[in-house]
Every structure is written in structure tokens, then in C-alpha cells.
Scaffold this motif. Structure first.
Motif, PDB file in Angstrom:
ATOM      1  N   LEU A 162      -7.433  -4.407  -9.715  1.00 35.96           N
ATOM      2  CA  LEU A 162      -8.616  -3.663  -9.273  1.00 35.96           C
ATOM      3  C   LEU A 162      -8.214  -2.395  -8.538  1.00 35.96           C
ATOM      4  O   LEU A 162      -8.805  -1.323  -8.749  1.00 35.96           O
ATOM      5  CB  LEU A 162      -9.479  -4.559  -8.375  1.00 35.96           C
ATOM      6  CG  LEU A 162     -10.747  -3.933  -7.801  1.00 35.96           C
ATOM      7  CD1 LEU A 162     -11.696  -3.540  -8.918  1.00 35.96           C
ATOM      8  CD2 LEU A 162     -11.436  -4.884  -6.827  1.00 35.96           C
ATOM      9  N   GLY A 163      -7.199  -2.483  -7.686  1.00 38.51           N
ATOM     10  CA  GLY A 163      -6.756  -1.313  -6.951  1.00 38.51           C
ATOM     11  C   GLY A 163      -6.123  -0.265  -7.853  1.00 38.51           C
ATOM     12  O   GLY A 163      -6.379   0.941  -7.704  1.00 38.51           O
ATOM     13  N   LEU A 164      -5.306  -0.691  -8.810  1.00 41.36           N
ATOM     14  CA  LEU A 164      -4.644   0.257  -9.706  1.00 41.36           C
ATOM     15  C   LEU A 164      -5.642   1.013 -10.580  1.00 41.36           C
ATOM     16  O   LEU A 164      -5.455   2.195 -10.882  1.00 41.36           O
ATOM     17  CB  LEU A 164      -3.629  -0.468 -10.590  1.00 41.36           C
ATOM     18  CG  LEU A 164      -2.374  -1.002  -9.903  1.00 41.36           C
ATOM     19  CD1 LEU A 164      -1.548  -1.841 -10.869  1.00 41.36           C
ATOM     20  CD2 LEU A 164      -1.524   0.142  -9.340  1.00 41.36           C
ATOM     21  N   THR A 165      -6.701   0.331 -10.987  1.00 43.97           N
ATOM     22  CA  THR A 165      -7.679   0.966 -11.872  1.00 43.97           C
ATOM     23  C   THR A 165      -8.763   1.730 -11.116  1.00 43.97           C
ATOM     24  O   THR A 165      -9.621   2.343 -11.751  1.00 43.97           O
ATOM     25  CB  THR A 165      -8.347  -0.092 -12.766  1.00 43.97           C
ATOM     26  OG1 THR A 165      -8.923  -1.127 -11.945  1.00 43.97           O
ATOM     27  CG2 THR A 165      -7.327  -0.719 -13.709  1.00 43.97           C
ATOM     28  N   SER A 166      -8.720   1.684  -9.787  1.00 45.06           N
ATOM     29  CA  SER A 166      -9.734   2.394  -8.995  1.00 45.06           C
ATOM     30  C   SER A 166      -9.234   3.738  -8.479  1.00 45.06           C
ATOM     31  O   SER A 166      -9.863   4.337  -7.609  1.00 45.06           O
ATOM     32  CB  SER A 166     -10.178   1.530  -7.811  1.00 45.06           C
ATOM     33  OG  SER A 166      -9.101   1.326  -6.910  1.00 45.06           O
ATOM     34  N   SER A 197      -7.051  -2.513  -1.731  1.00 42.94           N
ATOM     35  CA  SER A 197      -7.435  -3.692  -2.502  1.00 42.94           C
ATOM     36  C   SER A 197      -6.334  -4.744  -2.479  1.00 42.94           C
ATOM     37  O   SER A 197      -6.595  -5.946  -2.371  1.00 42.94           O
ATOM     38  CB  SER A 197      -7.748  -3.287  -3.943  1.00 42.94           C
ATOM     39  OG  SER A 197      -8.087  -4.419  -4.723  1.00 42.94           O
ATOM     40  N   LEU A 198      -5.075  -4.304  -2.566  1.00 42.23           N
ATOM     41  CA  LEU A 198      -3.953  -5.237  -2.538  1.00 42.23           C
ATOM     42  C   LEU A 198      -3.914  -6.018  -1.241  1.00 42.23           C
ATOM     43  O   LEU A 198      -3.751  -7.251  -1.243  1.00 42.23           O
ATOM     44  CB  LEU A 198      -2.648  -4.483  -2.742  1.00 42.23           C
ATOM     45  CG  LEU A 198      -1.358  -5.300  -2.574  1.00 42.23           C
ATOM     46  CD1 LEU A 198      -1.295  -6.419  -3.600  1.00 42.23           C
ATOM     47  CD2 LEU A 198      -0.126  -4.405  -2.680  1.00 42.23           C
ATOM     48  N   PHE A 199      -4.071  -5.329  -0.109  1.00 45.89           N
ATOM     49  CA  PHE A 199      -4.017  -6.029   1.172  1.00 45.89           C
ATOM     50  C   PHE A 199      -5.216  -6.957   1.357  1.00 45.89           C
ATOM     51  O   PHE A 199      -5.108  -7.971   2.056  1.00 45.89           O
ATOM     52  CB  PHE A 199      -3.920  -5.029   2.314  1.00 45.89           C
ATOM     53  CG  PHE A 199      -2.514  -4.600   2.600  1.00 45.89           C
ATOM     54  CD1 PHE A 199      -1.638  -5.439   3.261  1.00 45.89           C
ATOM     55  CD2 PHE A 199      -2.041  -3.363   2.187  1.00 45.89           C
ATOM     56  CE1 PHE A 199      -0.335  -5.063   3.519  1.00 45.89           C
ATOM     57  CE2 PHE A 199      -0.738  -2.971   2.438  1.00 45.89           C
ATOM     58  CZ  PHE A 199       0.122  -3.823   3.102  1.00 45.89           C
TER      59      PHE A 199
END
Length: 275
Positions: A162-166, A197-199
Motif C-alpha cells: 500500500l505504501g509503495l503504490t501510494s 504505511s510500513l510503520f
């Protein structure tokens, strides 16, 4: 015209030399959480000493704390340290693998669907089924570490994806305009954008790793919070069983809090909830 309308800044500017009180600086969410926790403990104590007084299954919190004090550090620390060792190992391996797989998904889209199906399958695997198999295949702490890793893998994978694609589209277009490919976009834009998002996923993964380690100990072992809980249940030591559960909850909560603190330090640009 009143004094308030004559000086509109007077309503928002504090007089010099005055600071907000201590309660004003404490987030209201923390205050509500503390009040709620104290209320639950007080209600628990009341019910355990009145309505549930004849039941041995729900001892009052004061009796649980007294039992923990009697058992002492010499009982709790060896079990906590064993479970912590297993949980930390699973947390590190599971999260590292999840981040690596998420990056592979992004750089090699053709493998995303088949590998994502495998990731979903790993999340759906019943621990009660794979636990005995792991105990046969591996020795020592390895089965518990694997179960703890499985407990955190899928959560972190989805959070990282989710974080990579945002990532900001404009920033990606800028890197592309200067001749950057997928790797440059990843290192220059996507990784930084993925950190909040990762954290968020890592915060959830911390208690999950502790739970996974304890469940793994239920399948066998020599020490740990799971082993101690089984022994106390078999000996009908209710207060000790509750005490071990509280110790496990405290360990999981500390893991969550430490991850949240690291996340706030590593992502100062991320939006915060002031309440």
C-alpha cells in the motif's frame, strides 16, 4: 463595539508569560484511554469480589498482582526472555521477507499474482495444523520463530504494498522525465512514501509476533510464557495464569509502543492525529 470584536486577536493569542496547564498539553485520547482502563479495572475488581466471588475463574486484579509479586522476577523473566527471543526473531525475519517480497511485486509485476496467492495461503494456514509439522522438522526455537514470522508476514506485506503504490504521481513523473527507471523511482520516491504505511503495519506486527511465539510454545518447548501458562492451567493456579496473561499483554504493548515511537522519529513528515 465590544472588546472581543475590537481586538479579534485577543481570542486566540494568550497573554505573555502564561503557559497551558499540564492537562491541556495531554492528548485527550490518552486521557480517555486512561479513564476507560481505570474504569474497567475498577469494575473488574467489584464484580470479582461480589457477583463472581464464588467463581475461581475470575480473580480480582489485586489478587492477580499479589500473585505476580509472590512469583517474582525470578519466575517471570526467564519465561519472558524466551518468548521475547522467539518473537524478535520471527518479527525480524517475517518483516524483512515481507518488505523484500513487496519490492519484488513492484519491480516484477508478472510474479505478483502467483506470489500474492501464496502469501494469502500462508496467512490462512491454521497454526494448529502446521505447528506439529514444524516441531518435527526443526529443533529449538526455530518452530516458534517460524510461527511468529508467519503471524507478521502478511500484515507487513500488505502495508508495504500500500505504501509503495501510494507514492506521489508527480514525483514519479519527474524521475521518469530525467531518465529514471523503476529502480530509481523505488529508491528516490517510493521507499520514502511507503514508510508511514510500513510503520503502521509494523505496529500491528509487534503484538502479533508475541502472540505467534506464545502459540508456537503451546506446541512444545521447555520455557516461555506459553509453556508457563499451560503449566499453571494444569495446576489450577488461576491467579498465576492471569498474571502470565497480563505479562504477555505488557510485552506486546511495549513492542507496539516502541515501534510507534520509532515510526514517529523516522517519519516526521507524516500527518499526526492531535487528539
Amino acid at each position: 463595539m465590544t472588546a472581543a470584536t475590537a481586538d479579534p486577536l485577543a481570542a486566540v493569542v494568550r497573554p505573555a508569560g502564561r503557559r497551558p496547564g499540564l492537562l491541556a498539553r495531554v492528548p485527550t485520547g490518552w486521557v480517555r484511554g486512561a479513564i476507560g482502563m481505570v474504569s474497567v479495572v475498577a469494575l473488574w475488581e467489584l464484580l470479582a469480589r461480589t457477583v463472581m466471588a464464588d467463581s475461581r475463574s475470575l480473580p480480582p486484579p489485586t489478587a492477580i498482582l499479589d500473585g505476580m509479586r509472590t512469583d517474582g522476577w525470578s519466575f517471570y523473566w526467564p519465561n519472558i526472555s524466551t518468548t521475547l527471543r522467539e518473537a524478535i526473531g520471527g518479527y525480524l525475519w517475517g518483516n524483512l521477507l515481507a518488505v523484500a517480497v513487496a519490492i519484488v511485486f513492484l519491480l516484477v509485476p508478472i510474479v505478483e499474482k502467483p506470489l500474492l496467492r501464496l502469501a494469502v495461503a500462508s496467512y490462512c494456514l491454521p497454526v494448529i495444523a502446521i505447528g506439529p509439522v514444524l516441531q518435527i522438522l526443526f529443533q529449538g526455537d526455530t518452530p516458534k520463530v517460524i510461527i511468529a514470522a508467519l503471524a507478521v508476514f502478511f500484515t507487513t506485506l500488505i502495508a508495504m504494498l500500500l505504501g509503495l503504490t501510494s507514492a506521489d504521481v508527480t514525483s514519479l513523473d519527474l524521475v521518469h522525465a530525467y531518465g529514471g527507471g523503476s529502480w530509481k523511482k523505488l529508491t528516490k520516491v517510493r521507499l520514502r512514501a511507503s514508510l508511514p504505511s510500513l510503520f503502521a503495519g509494523l505496529r500491528i506486527a509487534a503484538p502479533a509476533a508475541v502472540l505467534g511465539a506464545i502459540i508456537g510454545e503451546y506446541m512444545g518447548g521447555e520455557s516461555g510464557l506459553g509453556i508457563a501458562m499451560i503449566a499453571s492451567q494444569q495446576a489450577f493456579k488461576v491467579e498465576r495464569t492471569w498474571g502470565i496473561a497480563l505479562a504477555a499483554t505488557a510485552v506486546a504493548g511495549i513492542g507496539y509502543a516502541l515501534t510507534a515511537l520509532v515510526g514517529r522519529w523516522a517519519t516526521p513528515w507524516a500527518p499526526r492525529n492531535p487528539r
